[in-house]
Structure formats: C-alpha cells, structure tokens
Design a protein around this motif. Structure first.
Motif, PDB file in Angstrom:
ATOM      1  N   THR A  52     -27.624 -11.031  18.365  1.00  0.00           N
ATOM      2  CA  THR A  52     -28.269 -12.354  18.311  1.00  0.00           C
ATOM      3  C   THR A  52     -28.719 -12.627  16.869  1.00  0.00           C
ATOM      4  O   THR A  52     -28.523 -11.794  15.983  1.00  0.00           O
ATOM      5  CB  THR A  52     -29.509 -12.411  19.220  1.00  0.00           C
ATOM      6  OG1 THR A  52     -30.419 -11.380  18.808  1.00  0.00           O
ATOM      7  CG2 THR A  52     -29.153 -12.217  20.690  1.00  0.00           C
ATOM      8  N   THR A  53     -29.359 -13.780  16.694  1.00  0.00           N
ATOM      9  CA  THR A  53     -29.812 -14.167  15.352  1.00  0.00           C
ATOM     10  C   THR A  53     -31.086 -13.443  14.923  1.00  0.00           C
ATOM     11  O   THR A  53     -31.400 -13.396  13.740  1.00  0.00           O
ATOM     12  CB  THR A  53     -30.083 -15.680  15.311  1.00  0.00           C
ATOM     13  OG1 THR A  53     -30.900 -16.013  16.450  1.00  0.00           O
ATOM     14  CG2 THR A  53     -28.795 -16.487  15.363  1.00  0.00           C
ATOM     15  N   ALA A 199     -25.345  -8.436  30.636  1.00  0.00           N
ATOM     16  CA  ALA A 199     -24.631  -8.498  29.349  1.00  0.00           C
ATOM     17  C   ALA A 199     -23.767  -9.756  29.282  1.00  0.00           C
ATOM     18  O   ALA A 199     -23.757 -10.480  28.276  1.00  0.00           O
ATOM     19  CB  ALA A 199     -23.787  -7.241  29.163  1.00  0.00           C
ATOM     20  N   GLU A 200     -23.075 -10.030  30.372  1.00  0.00           N
ATOM     21  CA  GLU A 200     -22.202 -11.192  30.451  1.00  0.00           C
ATOM     22  C   GLU A 200     -23.003 -12.494  30.293  1.00  0.00           C
ATOM     23  O   GLU A 200     -22.621 -13.394  29.545  1.00  0.00           O
ATOM     24  CB  GLU A 200     -21.523 -11.153  31.837  1.00  0.00           C
ATOM     25  CG  GLU A 200     -20.411 -12.157  32.045  1.00  0.00           C
ATOM     26  CD  GLU A 200     -19.197 -11.837  31.206  1.00  0.00           C
ATOM     27  OE1 GLU A 200     -18.978 -10.650  30.901  1.00  0.00           O
ATOM     28  OE2 GLU A 200     -18.478 -12.784  30.845  1.00  0.00           O
ATOM     29  N   ARG A 201     -24.120 -12.568  31.001  1.00  0.00           N
ATOM     30  CA  ARG A 201     -24.942 -13.787  30.912  1.00  0.00           C
ATOM     31  C   ARG A 201     -25.549 -13.943  29.531  1.00  0.00           C
ATOM     32  O   ARG A 201     -25.684 -15.053  29.018  1.00  0.00           O
ATOM     33  CB  ARG A 201     -26.053 -13.753  31.966  1.00  0.00           C
ATOM     34  CG  ARG A 201     -25.572 -14.307  33.286  1.00  0.00           C
ATOM     35  CD  ARG A 201     -26.679 -14.986  34.051  1.00  0.00           C
ATOM     36  NE  ARG A 201     -27.300 -16.107  33.373  1.00  0.00           N
ATOM     37  CZ  ARG A 201     -28.496 -16.583  33.667  1.00  0.00           C
ATOM     38  NH1 ARG A 201     -29.203 -16.038  34.625  1.00  0.00           N
ATOM     39  NH2 ARG A 201     -28.992 -17.614  33.019  1.00  0.00           N
ATOM     40  N   ARG A 206     -26.156 -16.991  24.476  1.00  0.00           N
ATOM     41  CA  ARG A 206     -26.268 -17.088  23.015  1.00  0.00           C
ATOM     42  C   ARG A 206     -25.176 -17.980  22.427  1.00  0.00           C
ATOM     43  O   ARG A 206     -25.146 -18.233  21.225  1.00  0.00           O
ATOM     44  CB  ARG A 206     -26.162 -15.701  22.381  1.00  0.00           C
ATOM     45  CG  ARG A 206     -24.777 -15.114  22.535  1.00  0.00           C
ATOM     46  CD  ARG A 206     -24.417 -14.084  21.519  1.00  0.00           C
ATOM     47  NE  ARG A 206     -23.104 -13.545  21.870  1.00  0.00           N
ATOM     48  CZ  ARG A 206     -22.683 -12.356  21.508  1.00  0.00           C
ATOM     49  NH1 ARG A 206     -23.438 -11.576  20.788  1.00  0.00           N
ATOM     50  NH2 ARG A 206     -21.469 -11.957  21.848  1.00  0.00           N
ATOM     51  N   HIS A 207     -24.233 -18.424  23.271  1.00  0.00           N
ATOM     52  CA  HIS A 207     -23.034 -19.115  22.814  1.00  0.00           C
ATOM     53  C   HIS A 207     -22.963 -20.486  23.492  1.00  0.00           C
ATOM     54  O   HIS A 207     -21.961 -20.845  24.091  1.00  0.00           O
ATOM     55  CB  HIS A 207     -21.827 -18.231  23.177  1.00  0.00           C
ATOM     56  CG  HIS A 207     -20.524 -18.670  22.625  1.00  0.00           C
ATOM     57  ND1 HIS A 207     -20.337 -19.029  21.322  1.00  0.00           N
ATOM     58  CD2 HIS A 207     -19.303 -18.792  23.230  1.00  0.00           C
ATOM     59  CE1 HIS A 207     -19.061 -19.368  21.141  1.00  0.00           C
ATOM     60  NE2 HIS A 207     -18.428 -19.241  22.276  1.00  0.00           N
ATOM     61  N   TYR A 233     -27.945 -21.574  24.102  1.00  0.00           N
ATOM     62  CA  TYR A 233     -28.476 -21.763  22.752  1.00  0.00           C
ATOM     63  C   TYR A 233     -27.436 -21.296  21.749  1.00  0.00           C
ATOM     64  O   TYR A 233     -26.490 -20.598  22.119  1.00  0.00           O
ATOM     65  CB  TYR A 233     -29.753 -20.938  22.574  1.00  0.00           C
ATOM     66  CG  TYR A 233     -30.951 -21.516  23.292  1.00  0.00           C
ATOM     67  CD1 TYR A 233     -31.962 -22.154  22.587  1.00  0.00           C
ATOM     68  CD2 TYR A 233     -31.053 -21.449  24.680  1.00  0.00           C
ATOM     69  CE1 TYR A 233     -33.063 -22.694  23.239  1.00  0.00           C
ATOM     70  CE2 TYR A 233     -32.142 -21.990  25.344  1.00  0.00           C
ATOM     71  CZ  TYR A 233     -33.141 -22.606  24.624  1.00  0.00           C
ATOM     72  OH  TYR A 233     -34.215 -23.146  25.269  1.00  0.00           O
ATOM     73  N   ASN A 234     -27.611 -21.663  20.489  1.00  0.00           N
ATOM     74  CA  ASN A 234     -26.802 -21.031  19.454  1.00  0.00           C
ATOM     75  C   ASN A 234     -27.604 -19.900  18.847  1.00  0.00           C
ATOM     76  O   ASN A 234     -28.421 -20.106  17.960  1.00  0.00           O
ATOM     77  CB  ASN A 234     -26.398 -22.040  18.378  1.00  0.00           C
ATOM     78  CG  ASN A 234     -25.583 -21.377  17.281  1.00  0.00           C
ATOM     79  OD1 ASN A 234     -25.384 -20.158  17.298  1.00  0.00           O
ATOM     80  ND2 ASN A 234     -25.126 -22.149  16.332  1.00  0.00           N
ATOM     81  N   TYR A 235     -27.412 -18.705  19.375  1.00  0.00           N
ATOM     82  CA  TYR A 235     -28.128 -17.517  18.915  1.00  0.00           C
ATOM     83  C   TYR A 235     -27.125 -16.489  18.371  1.00  0.00           C
ATOM     84  O   TYR A 235     -27.292 -15.296  18.542  1.00  0.00           O
ATOM     85  CB  TYR A 235     -28.915 -16.902  20.085  1.00  0.00           C
ATOM     86  CG  TYR A 235     -30.215 -17.597  20.427  1.00  0.00           C
ATOM     87  CD1 TYR A 235     -30.768 -18.582  19.605  1.00  0.00           C
ATOM     88  CD2 TYR A 235     -30.921 -17.244  21.573  1.00  0.00           C
ATOM     89  CE1 TYR A 235     -31.973 -19.188  19.923  1.00  0.00           C
ATOM     90  CE2 TYR A 235     -32.130 -17.851  21.898  1.00  0.00           C
ATOM     91  CZ  TYR A 235     -32.644 -18.825  21.079  1.00  0.00           C
ATOM     92  OH  TYR A 235     -33.843 -19.415  21.401  1.00  0.00           O
TER      93      TYR A 235
END
Ligand code: PLP
Length: 374
Positions: A52-53, A199-201, A206-207, A233-235
């Motif tokens: 992630t960010t 993990a999949e979620r 994040r995408h 989100y964009n993470y």
C-alpha cells in the motif's frame, strides 16, 4: 558533532534498482510490487502480502475488509502515533483507548479487557517502537470473543514474538516503510495475512475496487473489461518504491543486527545513571529497536524538555517519547484517564540510533547524557 535522531540506510543498490524501474517503463504498481510482496511474505512467514501507500492506508484497508464500520468500537493504545487511531476513524468506527504496561510501553490482554464493551468489534495492538506485544493472550481473547485482530506493526519489521517473526502469526499485520522506520521506500506500507479472501479483497480495495489487477490486464491476449464491485481507494505503491523496498529487504538482517548492537551499548552505559530507566525486553520478544527510548525517573536534575534542549545545543537530536493520542485536541471527545500512558509520554525520550552511527557518535551521546543527568 551533529547527530540526527535517525538516518535511513540507503545505498547504490537502491539507487540502481530505482533507475532500472524507471528505465523499464513500468513505474506504477507492477511486477516489482509483486516481487516485493512475495519476498516480504516469505521473510515474515505469511502466506500473502499486499503493498500500500503507507501503514496508515494499510490499517484503513485492513479494517474495512475485516468488516469494521459505523457503530463499531476498535480498541487501540493511546500511546502510539496518531495514525493508529485515525485509521479507525477513516473506517467510520470509534477508537477506544487502552492503557499500557509501564514496563514494555505496550497494551496487554488485561488493559484491553478493561475497555471491552458490547460494541467492541476489533482490537488493534501496536508493537510499539518495534517491541512485540505479548500476542498469545491477546489472540486467545480475540478468538474467544470473536473479535477481529489487526496488528499495527508499523515499527516491527524483523521483530519476533516467541521465535516467530511479527506478521507470521496468522493475523492481519500492517507495516510501514516511512524513513523513520527500520526499512524505507520513501513512503509505503504492507499488509500480511494468511487468509486468501482477505488478501484478495485488499488487492481490490487498494485498486479503486477494480475486479482485475493491472498486471493481468496488460498480459492478457484477450480484451478484458474490468468491473467495480465496491468503492475502493487508490492505495497503490509504485514500482519505483518497490524496487527500493526489495533492496532494503536484503539489507534488513544487517540493519537489525546493527540496531541491536547500538542499543546494547546504550543499555549497558546508561543503566548506571541513577535517574534513568533503560528498556527491559521480555524473554518472549526479539526487539528490532526501531526506536531507543529511556525513561527519566522523578528524582531527576533537569526536566525532559530542558534535557532535550541541552542535547540539541550540543548537536544531538533527541525526541520526546511516543505521543498519547487521547490527550490531543482532535481526540478530546474520546478522553479517558490513562495513568501509565500519561506518565510514559511525559517522561520518556528517544535517543539517536541508526545503522551508520559511529562508535564516536554514540560515545558522544552517552557522555553528554552522563554530564546532564548524573
Ligand atoms: C509510523 C506509524 C504509523 C504510520 O505509518 P505511515 O507509513 O507513516 O502511514 C502507524 N502506526 C504506528 C505505530 C507508527 O509508528
């Protein structure tokens, strides 16, 4: 002398890796992020890792995909960086602060149990300054009460609890790669888990909530139309950051060894100063010494803030100990008295510690501490 509180340990390998990522033409989340995730999962002993960010966004994502939301309470320590509690607020839940054990500066199963209510849905212990919490009793409690357990492992990469690395205990754990932490990608975070659905979620969350990862879409020989099944989100971490992270991970064993050596010298040399308490590490914990803290005992000649100023006058950057979130203006609605937390935050300072610290630099810090505190 001019001694900073910390200094990231970066070299030509990180520089070369970043350049290679740029030259490859793929600079956003791509093959290097995937490699960094796989290497980190293997290192900590987890089945999956999701980059992630930052650790803050990692914690937010972990809470949401665990089903935490409006009306839920999440137990967190107050003695932590403010992002621990903020992530709970981002998930529309309410942080409830637990006190700490004075000895370790960490929450315990007892301090957590004290603040459980019928609304408690999750517990988010912090391995503060890299020192692991006593995890087994907390895991038992969460199992018994059906609570989600998310470890804020921002500082704890490479630390171990009962001989197993943090992140490898089967829970969701979130790490930080901010330059103040043990390894860095500038900014960055990682979530580890053994649960394939989580993990999949997380990858989708994040995408932008997109159903197909970029790598798959680019590799596919057929046109792929993506779907958006939830608000995400964009993470995403960039491949430039991941390239640096892969090199940092290779250095991690050395970095931890150096941190532990320097901490050992501090422990040995400062222990003899009567007005100072040095950390005592429980047998169940292997400490990466992300930070080195000391407690100034009541009977002291100069106050904490005076001491920090005097050290700064001598060119040494010390920092106040870990903050207490419940005493900050923006959390005044959540205030409850937490005696141990309030004492520790007032009386502790962090001393400089970084892998490239020289023997002379450390001797100078120790000498100044002796002069000021003896
Ligand atoms: C640093 C830190 C964070 C935040 O990490 P970022 O990567 O900067 O978002 C969260 N929790 C704790 C305990 C931290 O020390």
């Amino acid at each position: 002398m001019n001694i900073p509180i910390t200094k990231p340990y970066l070299g030509i390998e990180e520089e070369t890796a970043a350049v290679e990522a740029i030259r490859s033409g793929w600079v956003s989340q791509g093959p290097r992020v995937k490699e960094f995730e796989e290497r980190l999962a293997e290192y900590v002993g987890a089945k999956y890792a999701v980059a992630t960010t930052s650790c803050t966004t990692a914690l937010h994502a972990a809470l949401v995909v665990s089903g935490i939301g409006s009306g839920d309470e999440v137990i967190v320590p107050s003695l932590s960086f403010i992002a621990t509690a903020n992530s709970v607020v981002y998930a529309s839940a309410r942080p409830v602060f637990a006190d700490i054990d004075h000895e370790t500066c960490n929450v315990t199963v007892e301090t957590i149990e004290k603040v459980i209510t019928p609304k408690t849905k999750a517990v988010m212990p912090v391995h503060q300054m890299g020192l692991p919490v006593d995890l087994d009793p907390i895991m038992d409690l969460c199992k018994k009460r059906n609570l989600v357990l998310i470890e804020d492992a921002a500082c704890a990469i490479g630390s171990e609890y009962r001989g197993k690395k943090i992140g490898g205990h089967g829970n969701i754990a979130c790490f930080s790669f901010h330059p103040r932490k043990v390894i860095t990608t500038g900014e960055g975070g990682m979530i580890t888990t053994d649960n394939p659905e989580i993990a999949e979620r997380l990858r989708r969350f994040r995408h932008h909530g997109m159903s197909v990862p970029d790598v798959e879409r680019h590799k596919s020989r057929k046109v792929v139309i993506e779907k958006y099944v939830e608000i995400g989100y964009n993470y995403r971490m960039t491949d430039i950051q991941a390239a640096i992270g892969i090199e940092q991970l290779k250095r991690l064993p050395f970095i931890i060894e150096r941190r532990r050596q320097i901490a050992e010298v501090y422990n040995r040399e400062l222990k003899n100063i009567k007005s100072i308490r040095v950390p005592e590490i429980p047998d169940c914990a292997f400490h990466n010494y992300q930070s080195y803290w000391i407690e100034l005992l009541d009977s002291t000649p100069v106050s904490r803030d005076e001491l920090m100023q005097k050290l700064l006058d001598k060119g040494i950057a010390a920092r106040r100990g870990i903050m207490a979130i419940h005493m900050e203006e923006c959390y005044k609605k959540c205030y409850v008295p937490l005696p141990e937390t309030e004492q520790v935050t007032k009386n502790t300072i962090l001393l400089p510690l970084y892998p490239a610290m020289t023997i002379e630099e450390q001797a100078y810090v120790i000498q100044c501490m002796r002069e000021l505190r003896q």
